[in-house]
Every structure is written in C-alpha cells, then in structure tokens.
Design an enzyme around this catalytic site. Structure first.
Site, short mmCIF file in Angstrom:
data_model
loop_
_atom_site.label_atom_id
_atom_site.label_comp_id
_atom_site.label_asym_id
_atom_site.label_seq_id
_atom_site.Cartn_x
_atom_site.Cartn_y
_atom_site.Cartn_z
N CYS A 95 0.81 -1.10 0.15
CA CYS A 95 0.03 0.03 -0.01
C CYS A 95 0.99 1.22 -0.08
CB CYS A 95 -0.87 0.06 1.19
SG CYS A 95 -0.45 0.91 2.58
N GLU A 96 0.42 2.35 -0.75
CA GLU A 96 1.29 3.57 -0.99
C GLU A 96 1.30 4.20 0.32
OE1 GLU A 96 -0.37 4.83 -4.56
OE2 GLU A 96 -1.49 6.64 -3.66
N HIS A 97 0.19 4.10 1.10
CA HIS A 97 0.20 4.97 2.45
C HIS A 97 1.00 4.71 3.47
CE1 HIS A 97 -4.06 5.82 0.57
NE2 HIS A 97 -3.07 6.58 0.12
N HIS A 98 1.11 3.13 3.65
CA HIS A 98 2.00 2.67 4.63
C HIS A 98 3.16 1.77 4.48
CE1 HIS A 98 -2.26 3.41 6.19
NE2 HIS A 98 -1.60 4.31 7.11
N GLN A 136 -5.45 -0.20 -3.88
CA GLN A 136 -6.45 -1.36 -4.61
C GLN A 136 -7.20 -0.89 -5.78
OE1 GLN A 136 -7.89 -4.42 -2.13
NE2 GLN A 136 -9.23 -5.07 -3.65
N HIS A 164 -5.36 -5.86 3.73
CA HIS A 164 -4.35 -4.90 3.81
C HIS A 164 -3.79 -5.08 5.13
CE1 HIS A 164 -5.73 -2.16 0.03
NE2 HIS A 164 -6.50 -3.60 0.04
N CYS A 166 -2.11 -2.78 6.58
CA CYS A 166 -2.29 -1.63 7.20
C CYS A 166 -3.62 -1.66 8.15
CB CYS A 166 -1.92 -0.45 6.25
SG CYS A 166 -3.26 -0.64 4.88
ZN LIG Z 1 -2.19 1.34 3.86
#
Ligand SMILES: [Zn+2]
Length: 215
Positions: A95-98, A136, A164, A166
C-alpha cells in the site's frame, strides 16, 4: 536490477533522481534507530542492506512497461470469441500509504476480438502493477485499462480481493477483512449476462462474485 535505470515507463510516476544504494541503506538505518533499536547490534547490522534488496524485489514493477509486454498478441484464434479467464492470480503488493503488504488474489477476464495474448502475459501485467506502490482501486483500474487499450477486446473484467496489512496489523486492527474491487469494461459492463457468467465462473464456491456484484 539497475538502480540507475532510466525513467519508468507506462503510467508509472515521473521519476526523480534515485539515491545511491548507500543512501537508501542509511535511510533504513535511521528507521531502525527510530524504531528504538541499535542498528549496530549483530542481528541488525546487515538489515539495511537486506531491506534495500527486498525493496528491489517488492518494487521491480517500475522497471517494466506493461503495454509493451502485452503488445505481442496472436491473431490466429480460429474464431475463438468466448471468455478467457485467469482466476486466482496471487497478488502481492504494497500500500502506498504505509508501505505494508496487500495480499490477495486477482481474477482477470476478457472477451477476445480477433486478438488473444499468452495467459502468462496477463499474470505478468498483474505482477508489474502490483510491484509498485499501490492502492487497490488504482491497481484494479490499471490492469483493466491496460488490457483494454492493448488488446482492444470486446470487454475486460478485473476483480481483486485482498487483505491490507495496514488494516489488520495497525490502525483499526481488523483481521479477516478483505476488500473487493472490480472494474468492468465493454461487454462486462453493458451486458448483464456476460457479467453474470464471469462472476459465476470466479465464485465457484467462494463469496467473491457476490461481493463484487455489490461493489
Ligand atoms: Zn495502508
């Protein structure tokens, strides 16, 4: 992998100058310190180098152009125009956030129009986009759009079902939750019978189809 590779191709983000391997390892060492540990102790001393090598594998998708990869198609299909479905392709992304794993499976189908492609190429398109930083929804759309643009089939359907980490190992801690996304183009979008046939074929005892039809 050449860490000074040319700018990414396809719809990969525009590249900025890449740091050296030593700089990347130094950044990882900083994160180990930030976590509260001692990067010089025996168990951690090689960790920055290992993590940087793991990143090369996790994010190898920036090196490949999925459009180019799909471009070799076969036109001698003896008029085959039924659905081609690749079911349960293993998904490993981040995931590009975490920057934590997204693990799941992908189902890809298309209705050929004169041209077909080797099935391993479909799996490679999934892998190429998966081995980038992702969300996703974007991953689902990129896979479907690329197949649609290159093969110009009568329709494309992509369903992704994934957990996910995260969500499961941090933040709200909800293990066992999976997210389902779908993108239907052409006949899969316009024709309820085709869409139903696809969803039935991918469900085969699972709950994917029901979830996707509600997505
Ligand atoms: Zn994430």
């Amino acid at each position: 992998m050449n860490i000074h590779a040319p700018a990414p191709v396809g719809d990969a983000p525009v590249s900025k100058p890449r740091p050296s391997r030593a700089e990347a390892e130094a950044a990882m060492r900083t994160l180990l310190l930030w976590a509260g540990d001692d990067p010089d102790r025996e168990g951690l001393v090689d960790t920055p180098a290992r993590v940087v090598r793991a990143y090369e594998e996790f994010f190898s998708g920036y090196e490949t152009d999925p459009v180019e990869m799909l471009a070799r198609t076969f036109e001698e299909t003896d008029g085959y125009d039924e659905m081609v479905l690749l079911r349960d392709i293993r998904l490993e992304s981040h995931c590009e956030h975490h920057v934590v794993p997204i693990i799941g499976r992908v189902h890809v189908a298309y209705l050929p129009h004169k041209r077909v492609v080797g099935i391993s190429k479909l799996a490679r398109v999934v892998e190429t986009y998966a081995k980038r930083l992702q969300i996703q929804e974007k991953l689902t759309a990129q896979i479907a759009n690329t197949i649609n643009e290159v093969l110009q089939p009568k329709g494309v359907a992509v369903v992704i079902e994934a957990a996910h980490q995260c969500m499961t190992t941090r933040g709200i801690h909800k293990p066992g939750v999976s997210m389902v996304t779908s993108r239907m183009l052409g006949a899969f979008r316009d024709d309820a019978t085709t869409r139903r046939e696809f969803l039935t074929m991918i469900s085969m005892g699972g709950t994917t189809a029901r979830a996707a039809s509600e997505a």
